[in-house]
Scaffold this motif. Structure first.
Motif, PDB file in Angstrom:
ATOM      1  N   ASP A 122       0.842  -1.208   0.000  1.00 26.85           N
ATOM      2  CA  ASP A 122       0.000   0.000   0.000  1.00 26.85           C
ATOM      3  C   ASP A 122       0.871   1.250   0.000  1.00 26.85           C
ATOM      4  N   PRO A 123       1.539   1.551  -1.123  1.00 26.96           N
ATOM      5  CA  PRO A 123       2.450   2.706  -1.147  1.00 26.96           C
ATOM      6  C   PRO A 123       1.757   4.051  -0.983  1.00 26.96           C
ATOM      7  N   ALA A 124       0.470   4.110  -1.252  1.00 31.07           N
ATOM      8  CA  ALA A 124      -0.237   5.389  -1.166  1.00 31.07           C
ATOM      9  C   ALA A 124      -0.508   5.810   0.268  1.00 31.07           C
ATOM     10  N   ALA A 125      -0.623   4.861   1.190  1.00 33.53           N
ATOM     11  CA  ALA A 125      -1.079   5.217   2.536  1.00 33.53           C
ATOM     12  C   ALA A 125      -0.233   4.651   3.666  1.00 33.53           C
ATOM     13  N   SER A 126       0.760   3.815   3.373  1.00 34.22           N
ATOM     14  CA  SER A 126       1.489   3.132   4.451  1.00 34.22           C
ATOM     15  C   SER A 126       2.995   3.317   4.324  1.00 34.22           C
ATOM     16  N   ARG A 127       3.632   3.438   5.474  1.00 34.60           N
ATOM     17  CA  ARG A 127       5.096   3.474   5.514  1.00 34.60           C
ATOM     18  C   ARG A 127       5.616   2.041   5.560  1.00 34.60           C
ATOM     19  N   CYS A 128       6.721   1.796   4.845  1.00 37.01           N
ATOM     20  CA  CYS A 128       7.290   0.454   4.814  1.00 37.01           C
ATOM     21  C   CYS A 128       8.790   0.546   4.544  1.00 37.01           C
ATOM     22  N   ASN A 129       9.591   0.062   5.490  1.00 32.15           N
ATOM     23  CA  ASN A 129      11.049   0.085   5.327  1.00 32.15           C
ATOM     24  C   ASN A 129      11.525  -0.839   4.221  1.00 32.15           C
ATOM     25  N   LYS A 130      10.750  -1.850   3.917  1.00 30.45           N
ATOM     26  CA  LYS A 130      11.121  -2.762   2.837  1.00 30.45           C
ATOM     27  C   LYS A 130      10.952  -2.072   1.482  1.00 30.45           C
ATOM     28  N   ARG A 131       9.919  -1.273   1.377  1.00 32.48           N
ATOM     29  CA  ARG A 131       9.628  -0.571   0.125  1.00 32.48           C
ATOM     30  C   ARG A 131      10.439   0.710   0.001  1.00 32.48           C
ATOM     31  N   VAL A 132      10.531   1.480   1.094  1.00 30.67           N
ATOM     32  CA  VAL A 132      11.309   2.731   1.122  1.00 30.67           C
ATOM     33  C   VAL A 132      12.183   2.685   2.378  1.00 30.67           C
ATOM     34  N   PRO A 133      13.442   2.285   2.258  1.00 28.85           N
ATOM     35  CA  PRO A 133      14.303   2.147   3.438  1.00 28.85           C
ATOM     36  C   PRO A 133      14.334   3.411   4.286  1.00 28.85           C
ATOM     37  N   GLY A 134      14.134   3.239   5.603  1.00 30.65           N
ATOM     38  CA  GLY A 134      14.191   4.350   6.534  1.00 30.65           C
ATOM     39  C   GLY A 134      12.887   5.097   6.713  1.00 30.65           C
ATOM     40  N   SER A 135      11.832   4.679   6.022  1.00 27.96           N
ATOM     41  CA  SER A 135      10.567   5.416   6.098  1.00 27.96           C
ATOM     42  C   SER A 135       9.726   5.047   7.309  1.00 27.96           C
ATOM     43  N   GLY A 136       9.995   3.882   7.916  1.00 28.56           N
ATOM     44  CA  GLY A 136       9.201   3.430   9.052  1.00 28.56           C
ATOM     45  C   GLY A 136       8.395   2.185   8.698  1.00 28.56           C
ATOM     46  N   CYS A 137       7.769   1.607   9.717  1.00 25.37           N
ATOM     47  CA  CYS A 137       6.995   0.373   9.531  1.00 25.37           C
ATOM     48  C   CYS A 137       5.632   0.538  10.185  1.00 25.37           C
ATOM     49  N   GLY A 152      11.863 -11.237  13.643  1.00 26.29           N
ATOM     50  CA  GLY A 152      11.523  -9.891  13.216  1.00 26.29           C
ATOM     51  C   GLY A 152      12.414  -8.843  13.852  1.00 26.29           C
ATOM     52  N   SER A 153      12.216  -7.602  13.468  1.00 27.33           N
ATOM     53  CA  SER A 153      12.993  -6.491  14.028  1.00 27.33           C
ATOM     54  C   SER A 153      12.100  -5.261  14.101  1.00 27.33           C
ATOM     55  N   SER A 154      12.617  -4.203  14.682  1.00 34.72           N
ATOM     56  CA  SER A 154      11.845  -2.969  14.745  1.00 34.72           C
ATOM     57  C   SER A 154      11.620  -2.373  13.360  1.00 34.72           C
ATOM     58  N   ALA A 155      12.419  -2.807  12.384  1.00 34.43           N
ATOM     59  CA  ALA A 155      12.288  -2.280  11.029  1.00 34.43           C
ATOM     60  C   ALA A 155      11.285  -3.050  10.185  1.00 34.43           C
ATOM     61  N   CYS A 156      11.007  -4.317  10.535  1.00 31.29           N
ATOM     62  CA  CYS A 156      10.109  -5.125   9.707  1.00 31.29           C
ATOM     63  C   CYS A 156       9.674  -6.381  10.454  1.00 31.29           C
ATOM     64  N   ILE A 157       8.384  -6.686  10.376  1.00 34.45           N
ATOM     65  CA  ILE A 157       7.847  -7.906  10.977  1.00 34.45           C
ATOM     66  C   ILE A 157       7.040  -8.704   9.949  1.00 34.45           C
ATOM     67  N   ALA A 158       7.344  -8.488   8.661  1.00 42.44           N
ATOM     68  CA  ALA A 158       6.635  -9.205   7.599  1.00 42.44           C
ATOM     69  C   ALA A 158       7.050 -10.673   7.576  1.00 42.44           C
ATOM     70  N   THR A 159       6.240 -11.496   6.943  1.00 40.26           N
ATOM     71  CA  THR A 159       6.538 -12.916   6.806  1.00 40.26           C
ATOM     72  C   THR A 159       6.732 -13.280   5.337  1.00 40.26           C
ATOM     73  N   HIS A 160       7.478 -14.353   5.106  1.00 44.21           N
ATOM     74  CA  HIS A 160       7.640 -14.877   3.752  1.00 44.21           C
ATOM     75  C   HIS A 160       6.419 -15.735   3.433  1.00 44.21           C
ATOM     76  N   PRO A 161       5.800 -15.573   2.249  1.00 47.90           N
ATOM     77  CA  PRO A 161       4.504 -16.196   2.002  1.00 47.90           C
ATOM     78  C   PRO A 161       4.552 -17.591   1.376  1.00 47.90           C
ATOM     79  N   SER A 162       5.733 -18.089   1.005  1.00 50.75           N
ATOM     80  CA  SER A 162       5.793 -19.301   0.189  1.00 50.75           C
ATOM     81  C   SER A 162       5.492 -20.571   0.970  1.00 50.75           C
ATOM     82  N   ASP A 163       4.638 -21.431   0.411  1.00 48.48           N
ATOM     83  CA  ASP A 163       4.466 -22.791   0.911  1.00 48.48           C
ATOM     84  C   ASP A 163       5.594 -23.680   0.384  1.00 48.48           C
ATOM     85  N   MET A 164       5.904 -23.551  -0.888  1.00 48.70           N
ATOM     86  CA  MET A 164       6.931 -24.380  -1.505  1.00 48.70           C
ATOM     87  C   MET A 164       8.268 -24.258  -0.794  1.00 48.70           C
ATOM     88  N   CYS A 165       8.630 -23.039  -0.385  1.00 49.57           N
ATOM     89  CA  CYS A 165       9.937 -22.833   0.242  1.00 49.57           C
ATOM     90  C   CYS A 165      10.036 -23.483   1.616  1.00 49.57           C
TER      91      CYS A 165
END
Length: 328
Positions: A122-137, A152-165
């Motif tokens: 959601d680049p229009a409404a959300s901050r994301c360090n993965k998408r824009v480094p240093g912008s916040g989470c 996880g870390s204070s910079a990112c708590i996202a998960t990897h979505p793959s079943d295959m992996c």
């Protein structure tokens, strides 16, 4: 979606050379990349179609299996040798996405897919360090039902979505890579990075490198394997928790055990602590419970996903009990 150009690569060296160019992205099935382009997360200038090569599944000299990076997920799940010798992998692939997506998605693309975090997308409404480094989470303190409880870390708590992996991690798979310095091999369990302070650096892929294939080791004699996925609905949903396991039991003891989790970390989570505690030990519910407590000792659940901790432990215990029963 921004304008872009499209061309095909006919060989792996050609694709690797293109991958090193600024603004160029490799295109397999496009089931993740094109979606992110539509949402304004990805902005490639040129797409390089890499589906014209690496489509074989073949035996290795050592008795394992080499899977080409451009093999479609549906072809992988249906392959007779995969179904016979690596049923964990076939099952994991079949639980992911829809049949239409599996018919398009490639093995290498599945390994490289990015997180399905709603804030990342959601680049229009959300901050994301993965998408824009240093912008916040914005996930921190937000809706965290699908987010990480390990690594996880204070910079990112996202998960990897793959079943295959998750299945590939449990199977001790190795990735075959090609880049400017030539070919190299890397265990899949070492390929995806934890976020730390640099969540935008997601893998150990070097500039100009591509995934040409995935190699599975020979199946162990008398090995039993299975995959279990817990999700909010019966199909077309990402895992809240998933578990893949391979075991060999001899005389009531674990001769070998490999255990991996999905839906709980920034990468497919290989449960090395639990494996070490169980290997050569008794294949009993008590031993499994103690090993899983050890594995999750450093888990940091959030208000929205605290349920994942008991869910992951119970799912793994139930799966291992199933496999132990099959070996009896």
């Amino acid at each position: 979606m921004n304008p872009f150009t499209y061309r095909r690569a006919t060989t792996a060296p050609e694709a690797a050379a293109a991958a090193a160019l600024p603004g160029h992205r490799l295109l397999g099935g496009g089931t993740n990349l094109v979606d992110l382009m539509r949402k304004g997360v990805e902005h490639p200038e040129t797409l390089i179609d890499v589906t014209g090569f690496s489509q074989q599944i073949e035996l290795t000299p050592g008795g394992g299996l080499l899977i080409g990076g451009a093999v479609r997920n549906s072809a992988l799940a249906a392959h007779p040798q995969v179904r016979r010798d690596y049923p964990l992998l076939s099952r994991a692939v079949l639980t992911g996405a829809s049949a239409q997506i599996r018919n398009m998605a490639t093995v290498a693309g599945n390994v490289m897919q990015r997180t399905r975090c709603t804030y990342f997308a959601d680049p229009a409404a959300s901050r994301c360090n993965k998408r824009v480094p240093g912008s916040g989470c914005d996930a921190q303190g937000g809706f965290t039902r699908y987010h990480a409880i390990l690594g996880g870390s204070s910079a990112c708590i996202a998960t990897h979505p793959s079943d295959m992996c998750v299945a590939l991690a449990a199977l001790d798979a190795t990735l075959h890579l090609l880049g400017p310095d030539g070919p190299r091999a890397l265990p899949l369990s070492e390929f995806h990075r934890l976020p730390g302070d640099t969540p935008h650096l997601e893998t150990e892929l070097r500039p100009g490198e591509i995934i040409t294939g995935v190699e599975l080791p020979p199946p162990l004699p008398a090995m039993r394997s299975a995959y279990r996925k817990v999700r909010d609905r019966a199909s077309y949903a990402f895992a809240l928790v998933s578990v893949g396991a391979c075991i060999t039991v001899e005389n009531g003891h674990f001769a070998e055990i490999r255990l991996a989790f999905g839906g709980i970390a920034h990468r497919p989570w290989r449960a090395t602590r639990a494996e070490a505690a169980l290997r050569s030990g008794p294949a009993t519910p008590e031993a499994v419970e103690a090993a899983l407590k050890l594995e999750f000792a450093e888990a940091r659940p959030l208000d929205g996903n605290a349920f994942k901790l008991p869910l992951a432990r119970r799912s793994a215990a139930a799966l291992l009990a199933q496999l132990i029963g099959e070996t009896a």
